[in-house]
Design a protein around this motif. Structure first.
Motif, PDB file in Angstrom:
ATOM      1  N   TYR A   1      32.439-112.070 -34.260  1.00 61.03           N
ATOM      2  CA  TYR A   1      32.342-111.031 -33.230  1.00 61.03           C
ATOM      3  C   TYR A   1      33.131-111.471 -32.002  1.00 61.03           C
ATOM      4  N   PRO A   2      34.046-110.630 -31.499  1.00 55.97           N
ATOM      5  CA  PRO A   2      34.981-111.083 -30.459  1.00 55.97           C
ATOM      6  C   PRO A   2      34.362-111.280 -29.079  1.00 55.97           C
ATOM      7  N   ARG A   3      33.301-110.561 -28.781  1.00 56.21           N
ATOM      8  CA  ARG A   3      32.725-110.691 -27.447  1.00 56.21           C
ATOM      9  C   ARG A   3      31.871-111.952 -27.354  1.00 56.21           C
ATOM     10  N   ARG A   4      31.755-112.483 -26.136  1.00 54.20           N
ATOM     11  CA  ARG A   4      31.055-113.741 -25.905  1.00 54.20           C
ATOM     12  C   ARG A   4      29.931-113.554 -24.893  1.00 54.20           C
ATOM     13  N   SER A   5      29.018-114.519 -24.829  1.00 53.22           N
ATOM     14  CA  SER A   5      27.918-114.438 -23.874  1.00 53.22           C
ATOM     15  C   SER A   5      27.361-115.823 -23.607  1.00 53.22           C
ATOM     16  N   ILE A   6      26.828-116.025 -22.406  1.00 54.83           N
ATOM     17  CA  ILE A   6      26.121-117.257 -22.070  1.00 54.83           C
ATOM     18  C   ILE A   6      24.726-116.887 -21.608  1.00 54.83           C
ATOM     19  N   TRP A   7      23.740-117.462 -22.272  1.00 56.55           N
ATOM     20  CA  TRP A   7      22.339-117.187 -21.987  1.00 56.55           C
ATOM     21  C   TRP A   7      21.725-118.288 -21.129  1.00 56.55           C
ATOM     22  N   TYR A   8      20.821-117.866 -20.241  1.00 52.00           N
ATOM     23  CA  TYR A   8      20.110-118.790 -19.362  1.00 52.00           C
ATOM     24  C   TYR A   8      18.610-118.501 -19.407  1.00 52.00           C
ATOM     25  N   SER A   9      17.828-119.558 -19.201  1.00 53.48           N
ATOM     26  CA  SER A   9      16.380-119.437 -19.029  1.00 53.48           C
ATOM     27  C   SER A   9      16.037-119.889 -17.620  1.00 53.48           C
ATOM     28  N   LEU A  10      15.260-119.086 -16.905  1.00 54.01           N
ATOM     29  CA  LEU A  10      14.878-119.444 -15.545  1.00 54.01           C
ATOM     30  C   LEU A  10      13.920-120.633 -15.582  1.00 54.01           C
ATOM     31  N   ALA A  11      14.323-121.731 -14.946  1.00 55.96           N
ATOM     32  CA  ALA A  11      13.492-122.933 -14.916  1.00 55.96           C
ATOM     33  C   ALA A  11      12.605-122.981 -13.691  1.00 55.96           C
ATOM     34  N   ASN A  12      13.094-122.435 -12.564  1.00 57.93           N
ATOM     35  CA  ASN A  12      12.327-122.475 -11.327  1.00 57.93           C
ATOM     36  C   ASN A  12      12.910-121.480 -10.337  1.00 57.93           C
ATOM     37  N   GLY A  13      12.016-120.830  -9.577  1.00 53.30           N
ATOM     38  CA  GLY A  13      12.489-119.931  -8.538  1.00 53.30           C
ATOM     39  C   GLY A  13      12.253-118.459  -8.801  1.00 53.30           C
ATOM     40  N   GLY A  14      11.336-118.133  -9.728  1.00 56.84           N
ATOM     41  CA  GLY A  14      11.050-116.736 -10.030  1.00 56.84           C
ATOM     42  C   GLY A  14       9.979-116.626 -11.084  1.00 56.84           C
ATOM     43  N   PRO A  15       9.740-115.428 -11.603  1.00 54.36           N
ATOM     44  CA  PRO A  15       8.694-115.214 -12.605  1.00 54.36           C
ATOM     45  C   PRO A  15       8.961-116.006 -13.880  1.00 54.36           C
ATOM     46  N   THR A  16       7.917-116.587 -14.446  1.00 52.58           N
ATOM     47  CA  THR A  16       8.068-117.291 -15.713  1.00 52.58           C
ATOM     48  C   THR A  16       8.401-116.290 -16.815  1.00 52.58           C
ATOM     49  N   GLY A  17       8.982-116.793 -17.892  1.00 52.46           N
ATOM     50  CA  GLY A  17       9.365-115.912 -18.986  1.00 52.46           C
ATOM     51  C   GLY A  17      10.549-115.033 -18.650  1.00 52.46           C
ATOM     52  N   THR A  18      11.461-115.534 -17.797  1.00 54.42           N
ATOM     53  CA  THR A  18      12.640-114.768 -17.400  1.00 54.42           C
ATOM     54  C   THR A  18      13.886-115.382 -18.023  1.00 54.42           C
ATOM     55  N   TYR A  19      14.716-114.547 -18.606  1.00 52.89           N
ATOM     56  CA  TYR A  19      15.981-114.970 -19.192  1.00 52.89           C
ATOM     57  C   TYR A  19      17.098-114.111 -18.609  1.00 52.89           C
ATOM     58  N   GLY A  20      18.306-114.645 -18.634  1.00 55.22           N
ATOM     59  CA  GLY A  20      19.442-113.880 -18.151  1.00 55.22           C
ATOM     60  C   GLY A  20      20.670-114.158 -18.986  1.00 55.22           C
ATOM     61  N   VAL A  21      21.548-113.182 -19.064  1.00 55.50           N
ATOM     62  CA  VAL A  21      22.830-113.372 -19.745  1.00 55.50           C
ATOM     63  C   VAL A  21      23.924-112.887 -18.802  1.00 55.50           C
ATOM     64  N   PHE A  22      24.929-113.725 -18.607  1.00 58.66           N
ATOM     65  CA  PHE A  22      26.043-113.407 -17.717  1.00 58.66           C
ATOM     66  C   PHE A  22      27.292-113.166 -18.553  1.00 58.66           C
ATOM     67  N   VAL A  23      27.963-112.080 -18.236  1.00 62.48           N
ATOM     68  CA  VAL A  23      29.088-111.601 -19.048  1.00 62.48           C
ATOM     69  C   VAL A  23      30.287-111.313 -18.152  1.00 62.48           C
TER      70      VAL A  23
END
Length: 254
Positions: free
Chosen positions: A172-194
């Motif tokens: 698949y040609p598109r790419r992504s980087i995933w992050y898990s929030l370690a500190n500084g906001g609600p627990t159980g938060t994930y983010g993906v930057f594109v």
């Protein structure tokens, strides 16, 4: 169940590459500062940011600081300042060398013009990410943030790993980087930057991500992976970011 698959297919299909650092084989930590300017003081805040980055240059700071202007979502006109690709111990080293001076300069050149500012730390998930080759920051970026249902974190992470494997197998040609929030906001938060070179890159690709996943895993297993992702998500939110090279700091090449 179909609506869940449509949701995740739409969201993940816009998760492309991000050039916030080199390809990683291990998890790294990103420091992020979200800043909102006071009403009528955007120009002053940006001028202060330029002065503050000049201070970093004068001090010989070896860290990269990218500045992104938020253009969509609930806080358009705010900024996100990020420094990627660190290990936890790096923050102790940096603080010992730069911390007091950085705080003093920020109090002088930034604080008077900020309505609010918050700091958070995000761990890059190497087992879920498909980063691009190293390169400069893109012109734009999409940040999608997810809140995960209580007790569904393991399911979510496993779904991410499964989907990554399928996308790799299907080239698949598109790419992504995933992050898990370690500190500084609600627990159980994930983010993906594109990253986005332009708004035109918001268009979905063909074949679709869902088709690639179902071809790589088989239709039943592919649908199961997409459903597992959707089932674990409580809520999601997306923002468009514009890279501000004029406000950023990149250390000199060694």
């Amino acid at each position: 169940m179909r609506s869940g698959r449509v949701l995740v297919s739409t969201v993940l299909a816009v998760c492309a590459s991000v050039s916030v650092g080199a390809q990683q084989s291990q998890n790294t930590v990103l420091e992020a500062h979200r800043v909102k300017p006071k009403a009528g003081m955007r120009a002053q805040l940006e001028a202060g940011r330029v002065k503050h980055m000049a201070w970093h240059k004068q001090q010989g700071d070896t860290w990269t600081w990218h500045v992104w202007e938020v253009t969509t979502g609930p806080e358009p006109g705010s900024y996100i300042v990020t420094s990627p690709d660190h290990q936890w111990q790096d923050f102790d080293t940096w603080a010992a060398k730069m911390g007091k001076g950085d705080a003093a300069d920020a109090a002088l050149n930034l604080a008077p013009y900020q309505a609010s500012a918050s700091t958070s730390y995000w761990v890059m998930l190497a087992d879920a990410s498909r980063p691009p080759a190293p390169g400069g920051a893109p012109a734009k970026g999409t940040l999608t943030t997810y809140r995960i249902k209580q007790g569904k974190g393991g399911q979510f992470r496993e779904a991410l790993r499964t989907l990554k494997g399928a996308l790799e197998k299907g080239n698949y040609p598109r790419r992504s980087i995933w992050y898990s929030l370690a500190n500084g906001g609600p627990t159980g938060t994930y983010g993906v930057f594109v990253p986005r070179a332009s708004m035109a890159e918001m268009a979905l690709t063909e074949p679709s991500m869902r088709n690639v996943v179902e071809t790589a895993l088989g239709r039943t297993a592919g649908e199961a992976a997409l459903d597992a992702f959707s089932d674990a998500v409580e809520s999601g939110s997306s923002e468009m970011l514009e890279f501000r090279a004029d406000l950023s700091y990149l250390p000199p090449s060694p």
